[in-house]
Design an enzyme around this catalytic site. Sequence first.
Site, PDB file in Angstrom:
ATOM      1  N   VAL A 107      46.933  46.503  44.486  1.00 30.81           N
ATOM      2  CA  VAL A 107      48.351  46.362  44.796  1.00 30.81           C
ATOM      3  C   VAL A 107      48.541  46.012  46.271  1.00 30.81           C
ATOM      4  CG1 VAL A 107      50.553  47.577  44.945  1.00 30.81           C
ATOM      5  CG2 VAL A 107      49.088  47.890  42.947  1.00 30.81           C
ATOM      6  N   ASP A 148      68.068   3.140  56.626  1.00 26.88           N
ATOM      7  CA  ASP A 148      69.052   2.070  56.629  1.00 26.88           C
ATOM      8  C   ASP A 148      69.343   1.699  58.076  1.00 26.88           C
ATOM      9  OD1 ASP A 148      70.849   0.226  55.721  1.00 26.88           O
ATOM     10  OD2 ASP A 148      71.988   1.622  54.478  1.00 26.88           O
TER      11      ASP A 148
END
Length: 869
Positions: free
Chosen positions: A269, A316
């Site tokens: 764990v 662009d």
Amino acid sequence: MPLLRRELGTGSRGLSAREAARRLAVYGPNEVRRKARTSLWRELVRQLAHPLALLLWAAAALAFVAGIPVLGWAIVAVILVNAAFALLQERQAEQAVETLAKYLPEHALVVRDGRPSTVEARELVPGDLVVLEEGAKVPADARLTEGGIEVDLSMLTGESAPAERVVGPGLIGAPLLQEPNLVFSGTICTGGQAQAIVFATGNHTELGRIAALSQHTRRDSSPLEQQVKKVAWLIAAVAVAMGGVFLVAGVAVGLPLTDTLMFAIGLLVANVPEGLLPTITLALAVGVRVLARQGAVIKRLSAVETLGSTNVICTDKTGTLTQNRMRLQAVWTPEHGREPGPWTGDMVRTSALCTTVTRDEKGELHGDPTEIALVAGAAAHDAPVDLGGRDTGRRALFRFDPRLRLMSVVHADAAYGPRVIVKGAPEPVLRTLEGSSESAAAATEALAREGMRVLAVAARTLPDDARVPSHREDAETGLRLLGLVGLYDPPRQEVAAAVRRCHEAGLRVHIVTGDNGATAAAVAREVGIGLPRLHVVAQSESIADHELDELLASADTEVVFARSSPETKLKVADALRAHGQIVAMTGDGVNDAPALHRAHIGVAMGLSGTDVAREASTMVLTDDNFATIVTAIESGRRVYDNVRKFIVYIFAHLTPEVVPFLVFALSAGAVPLPLTVLQILAIDLGTETLPALALGRERAEPGTMSRPPRPSSQGVISRDMLVRSWCYLGTVSAVLVMGAFFYVLWRAGWQPGDPTGAGDPLHHAYITATTATFAGIVTCQVGTAVAARTDHAALREIGLCTNPLLLAGIAFELAFTAALVYAPPLQGLFGTAALPLDVVALIATFPFLVWGTDELRRWVRRADHRAKP
């Protein structure tokens, strides 16, 4: 045109209402329909079965088995929150298609039964005769039958200038969007008046086709998402293997089965990274907040990291590299060429008289951007135009005709008397002149090569007693050329520096635009794109796949893709992905949605962009600025580096937690266990968490944008990281904490094999020794956290106090440790005891020893790197 009318059954009176109703039943409503969504529960189950989620489910189950339900429920909460967050990400792609419907106007003006009538746009059918006027949205794809209009096609073509659409035959072999007599749904009529026959509605329009492209384009997992899966499986394998080995080893040395099982479960764990996903999420969320303040809104957290691995930007031109504001750049006159003088201001002022620009109460100009540039240019040349006086002196106005590409006025003033002033595209203006115009044609070509939009201005003086022409044919004749004006959309000032940063960081920048190649190439050269070589594809629609591959494979070439279409952008994005590139693609129109969706990072414009582009993107620029993309890439690199830093930090504590058990197992129990299960859990779930989170807020190291992009195949965990974590930081920490453990026992007179259980004389010394081990690991964590702040640079280069959150996290873990060591209620729970001052002094040196050895290692690596040729 008669053939189209026959095929669609459209007469001069349009369709009848009954025929329109029948066609509506056949063709369906004129709206973009989206595909059905997948089941919400199915998507939720898929998210809950993610590899990292499965690992966390296993961790939660082990926590319940270990008797720690609080931890188990906390892990379950992490799983559910992560699944919900991921589910929201999946829904974003579908919203792009839904937003496309907003580009259809609500109503349309049609001719039915011979009468103009207004109908809902969704009720239009093929064969309808629609009336198009200035300011109206085109309701469906249609072919003009009467008149001429100017249409803003920027959302479909990317061109900043309005396109002319007139009645006439089509161009053989021309792309659909360049047909001179077609208009398309969702575009806007900016001038003129016309009638057109609808030939496509709904999903059969260009708008609907783009919607289909957006739907069918898949979005792949980001590099970080893919690598986190690998990390999860690696950690799971290591943790499970360790638990199994220690379980067998414990039984083999004769430990009670219950104790061995409990320790193996606790170790498993502890090694499961319960905080890994929240820490990664927080690091990405911090990057999102930082970028939002800098002008970039991220819609997917993992996109922050993807930006860091980006190596190609497809941008662009208009509004991103440029300011999206026309300005007067050059003036040419037949007598003086481009030489400035008094004639320059006079010519520009004359051109500004041939405008319809207005000025509001605040003094701001309104109207066509080209005409605004002329009026502003006249003022800049000390020849301002009084707009009120302009209108007072105007005797006639012939508005811009998109078919003639001309505008003219008759103006009278004291200086020149009545005269005709004409401005427009050079070709038609030059045809109206008396005499030769060869020099003007050459000057036009030269200005165009510099990327300017060229207008010609001509005039003719009228006799004082002459009648004002009532027709433009009578006015626009016998003219004398005054000169040419070149208008230019200037690049943003910060773009050139941003492009240099891209090149320094190993990124290539391509321009993908609907504008012409000359204009885009001029902007590219001005901002530094194309070093060392620029290649211009004038008609990118026609480029073949093999040519595209050859272009993009060249490492020293940046490309301008001019006259691009939606398919072209998709083709470029796919080709770059096929070459293993991580692609960021900008866009602002509906046509950009598929490419934005397909690119690793779709970047939409927040100011000038459409809703469709913003929905399809993963990042929205609130300032439409290319430089913000570069800032985002730097932030992405910083986030990725920080993820690796806290993984180093977490992994480094595995060694000092494992070594005590190895000593216990190899000694066959002669050396008692140096740690308890709860102490390990207190380290991994208590003291470790806040410093790990703080490392996700670390600033960028010097030189972050001077190194090339990392390969997309590079894992988030590398061999060097594991060596650093386990062999350097981990080994040093393990030696130090075991030294503290044995120091406490030997000081009490312990010998190997002596009993240390409850009731034995050495039991208190043993409890103190395990406490020293626990506290020693925590103090080693402090040194590891400071060392992990930098991977290459020295600590002095980033500063000791530049991460206040880390200092707060260290203060918390030290206070938390002190509480566990000295608070009586917690002593009984965690099996600790108060430490003597000499032990405290000993473990207080651990942070400096851990950090110092790693600082020395990094110094040696930098020295080796400098020594290499």
